[in-house]
Design a protein around this motif. Structure first.
Motif, short mmCIF file in Angstrom:
data_model
loop_
_atom_site.label_atom_id
_atom_site.label_comp_id
_atom_site.label_asym_id
_atom_site.label_seq_id
_atom_site.Cartn_x
_atom_site.Cartn_y
_atom_site.Cartn_z
N VAL A 42 132.18 48.92 96.06
CA VAL A 42 131.59 50.17 95.58
C VAL A 42 132.58 51.33 95.75
CG1 VAL A 42 129.71 51.84 95.94
CG2 VAL A 42 129.23 49.37 96.03
N LEU A 52 129.46 51.18 88.63
CA LEU A 52 129.12 49.85 89.13
C LEU A 52 127.60 49.81 89.27
CD1 LEU A 52 130.29 47.17 90.17
CD2 LEU A 52 130.35 48.18 92.43
N MET A 57 126.99 44.16 90.04
CA MET A 57 127.21 43.59 91.37
C MET A 57 126.59 42.21 91.48
SD MET A 57 128.76 44.21 94.21
CE MET A 57 128.99 45.96 94.37
N ILE A 82 124.46 53.32 100.89
CA ILE A 82 124.53 53.49 99.43
C ILE A 82 123.24 54.11 98.91
CG2 ILE A 82 126.14 51.56 99.05
CD1 ILE A 82 123.66 49.92 98.07
N GLN A 94 122.98 52.81 89.04
CA GLN A 94 124.39 52.84 89.45
C GLN A 94 124.45 52.91 90.97
OE1 GLN A 94 126.75 55.75 87.43
NE2 GLN A 94 128.33 55.74 89.01
N ILE A 95 125.34 52.10 91.56
CA ILE A 95 125.50 52.08 93.01
C ILE A 95 126.53 53.14 93.39
CG2 ILE A 95 126.06 50.68 95.02
CD1 ILE A 95 125.57 48.20 93.20
N GLU A 96 126.18 53.99 94.34
CA GLU A 96 127.09 55.03 94.81
C GLU A 96 127.06 55.09 96.32
OE1 GLU A 96 125.81 58.67 92.99
OE2 GLU A 96 126.37 58.01 90.98
#
Length: 120
Positions: A42, A52, A57, A82, A94-96
């Protein structure tokens, strides 16, 4: 008596020692090894300004089954590492990294600099 010249391995070992010290004073709950791998993925995506998503993922077979990955993402969210941000497509998240995760990387960076500085 001459000062012993530090080897690159000495710098790395000092870095590991400094990392252990910051792990003893965690700001976030610790991650399992697979969660750490996901965190790095990430972070790299963010550094390269790539999106992403959860689906992206879960497609990474080297991390395990989609169910395993989904469970780790949920765990990382609960632990505060996250967040899942909305995108134009409401079905895709969205992964942040959270601000706390970014601060963790800042602390790791300081450990690297401190270890390298001690070698000189």
């Amino acid at each position: 008596m001459a000062k012993k010249k530090a080897r690159p391995a000495d710098i790395y070992l000092r870095f590991l020692k400094l990392v252990e010290a910051i792990r003893d004073t965690p700001s976030l709950p610790p991650l399992e090894p697979l969660e750490e791998r996901i965190l790095v993925l990430v972070a790299r995506a963010g550094l390269q300004q790539e999106r992403l998503s959860v689906r992206d993922m879960m497609a990474k077979e080297e991390l395990g089954s989609p169910a395993t990955i989904h469970g780790k993402l949920k765990s990382m969210r609960v632990k505060g590492w996250i967040i899942l941000a909305e995108t134009e497509d409401m079905r895709r998240k969205q992964i942040e990294l959270t601000q706390a995760a970014l601060l963790h990387f800042d602390r790791l960076s300081k450990c690297i600099l401190k270890a390298a500085k001690a070698a000189h």
